[in-house]
Design an enzyme around this catalytic site. Structure first.
Site, mmCIF file in Angstrom:
data_model
loop_
_atom_site.group_PDB
_atom_site.id
_atom_site.type_symbol
_atom_site.label_atom_id
_atom_site.label_comp_id
_atom_site.label_asym_id
_atom_site.label_seq_id
_atom_site.Cartn_x
_atom_site.Cartn_y
_atom_site.Cartn_z
ATOM 1 N NE ARG A 19 -3.369 0.069 2.874
ATOM 2 C CZ ARG A 19 -3.840 0.249 4.103
ATOM 3 N NH1 ARG A 19 -3.797 -0.743 4.982
ATOM 4 N NH2 ARG A 19 -4.341 1.413 4.464
ATOM 5 C CD GLN A 76 6.610 -14.773 7.652
ATOM 6 O OE1 GLN A 76 6.675 -13.543 7.659
ATOM 7 N NE2 GLN A 76 5.530 -15.417 8.070
ATOM 8 C CE1 TYR A 104 2.837 -8.203 14.088
ATOM 9 C CE2 TYR A 104 2.756 -7.513 16.388
ATOM 10 C CZ TYR A 104 2.459 -8.433 15.400
ATOM 11 O OH TYR A 104 1.783 -9.589 15.721
ATOM 12 C CG ASP A 106 3.703 -2.456 10.384
ATOM 13 O OD1 ASP A 106 3.723 -2.955 11.534
ATOM 14 O OD2 ASP A 106 2.987 -2.913 9.472
ATOM 15 C CB ALA A 368 24.858 42.434 1.996
ATOM 16 C CG ASN A 374 33.066 25.929 -0.301
ATOM 17 O OD1 ASN A 374 32.452 26.439 -1.233
ATOM 18 N ND2 ASN A 374 32.530 25.016 0.485
ATOM 19 C CB ALA A 411 32.364 46.933 -0.912
#
Length: 456
Positions: A19, A76, A104, A106, A368, A374, A411
């Site tokens: 599902r 299993q 279980y 789940d 800013a 890098n 700057a």
């Protein structure tokens, strides 16, 4: 937390989970950044089990790859019911004389305290052969019923389709989780038949077999039905995530954290927040985040694998990636990204900045538009910025590079060589001035546009 008894946890995870409609095994789908199987295993590990066995089937390679070396698996195949699944663990538990707790994969939210209560009940004075975890949902729907007295001693386990009206009126339902001593568990399973519509061997049948033998079986009831909610579809996965997140929001507010809009904040399984942290709207915490006291996480920030120090401020619209460390009273503002970088005490990067593979000293200011360059396409390199350094707006720091203490980068500079302590570095092309050029350009273009319009 310790049970005081040796026990083995047998976790059933052999189902295909069709599902989910996914190539990823059902029990590995994450809730709060952690596979649901690992949520369950963490609670088991807190009880110090003697052994752990996961029963696998479809997708076994995925599950085996997600387990630690201390967890065994068994297969299993074919899958012939829950009783048959537990039987497959017999080989891995050969010679084991402790208790067996069946869980279980789940059903991920079973608490360690609940597991311990089941094992404690197994060793009560009436020595039940089997202990069942029951729950009382608001709507019992078609769950199997556990018919028990006030002390939890079970008279009968009955599937909904086989129950009469009186039994269907019983609100105690079977979660499927059980505990028994190893020798009892496997001896009873050997007697379970498959004379049913599905031709399968059902684990709950061991209870009725033991009762028919005159033995006592008992139920322990969880106070929280959500603890035993199974997850079989994407919708149930989303519901489980929502339930977990809601509980965490309540938890952190109770611990002294302010959530401005709780429903918009999302936590990871290992998020750590100190008292007096403030978290604004629409914040997402990925795995590996710790936040110290008085820190403030502003709106629309995404944080993962980061350490945020006392009094630090993040955002709004900031992204902290793995390896980001913000020390005391440091600050990153809007549209700042950090990755594998340290921002020293009181340092700030207020906006539009990328700090990757970097170390920024205390009190430094990152203007800013600054980026640390890098990566050269093959390797990552480190940028070091000294205490109180000032990096002007729109600068590119081309690693490996060191900016010294109290240095200034003007700057618009692209810095590829080290800057010494107290030095100012300006790296710009020559500014060319042509007086009157713009006016002549505009006049020419206006005439061309007018001519084109006339011809058209």
């Amino acid at each position: 937390m310790n049970t005081g008894h040796d026990f083995a946890a047998v976790i059933l995870a052999a189902g295909k989970g069709t599902r989910m409609k996914s190539e990823l095994h059902k029990v590995l789908h994450p809730i709060a950044g952690r596979p649901m199987l690992h949520h369950l295993m963490a609670q088991v590990d807190a009880l110090s089990p003697a052994r752990k066995v996961v029963v696998v089937g479809s997708g076994r390679e995925q599950i085996e790859g997600a387990l630690g070396e201390d967890t065994r698996t068994c297969v299993q195949d074919p899958q012939l019911g829950t009783g048959h699944a537990v039987q497959q663990a017999a080989g891995e538990l050969e010679g084991f004389r402790g208790d067996v707790l069946v869980l279980y994969g789940d059903v991920p939210f079973v608490k360690g305290e609940t597991m311990k209560a089941m094992l404690d009940r197994l060793h009560a004075e009436d020595a039940p052969k089997v202990v069942v975890l029951g729950f009382e949902p608001d709507d019992a729907l078609a769950y199997g019923r556990v018919i028990a007295d006030a002390e939890g001693r079970i008279a009968r386990m009955v599937e909904f389709k086989d129950a009469d009206e009186t039994e269907r009126g019983c609100r105690l339902c079977n979660s499927g989780l059980m505990a028994a001593r190893a020798e009892d568990m496997f001896a009873l399973l050997d007697r379970v038949g498959n004379d049913n519509a599905q031709g399968e061997y059902y684990l709950p049948d061991i209870v009725n077999i033991a009762i028919a033998d005159g033995d006592t079986c008992a139920a322990v009831t969880t106070a929280d039905p959500g603890e035993v909610a199974g997850i079989n579809s994407r919708a149930e996965l989303a519901a489980a995530e929502a339930l977990w997140q809601a509980e965490q929001r309540e938890h952190w507010m109770a611990e002294g954290v302010t959530l401005r809009a709780p429903d918009t904040v999302f936590f990871s399984f290992d998020t750590e927040l100190a008292p007096d942290v403030v978290v604004e709207q629409n914040v997402v915490f990925g795995p590996g985040v710790s936040v110290a006291t008085r820190a403030r996480i502003k709106s629309f920030s995404h944080i993962e694998g980061a350490t945020i120090g006392e009094g630090a401020q993040v955002g709004p619209f900031a992204r902290l990636r793995p390896g980001a460390v913000m020390e005391k009273d440091s600050f990153v503002g809007n549209f700042v990204e950090m990755k594998k970088a340290v921002l020293g005490e009181g340092a700030k990067a207020s906006h539009l900045t990328y700090l990757g593979d970097a170390e920024v000293g205390a009190g430094a200011n990152i203007g800013a538009g600054t980026i640390t360059c890098n990566y050269d396409g093959y390797f990552k390199y480190r940028t070091t910025i000294g205490p109180r350094a000032f990096i002007g707006s729109n600068s590119a720091l081309i690693a490996p590079v060191r900016i010294g203490a109290d240095a200034i980068v003007a700057a618009g500079s692209a810095v590829s060589r080290d800057v010494a302590d107290g030095e100012m570095r300006m790296v710009r092309g020559e500014q060319l001035v042509k007086p009157g050029w713009a006016d002549r350009f505009h006049d020419t273009m206006k005439k061309k546009k007018a001519a084109a319009k006339k011809d058209g």
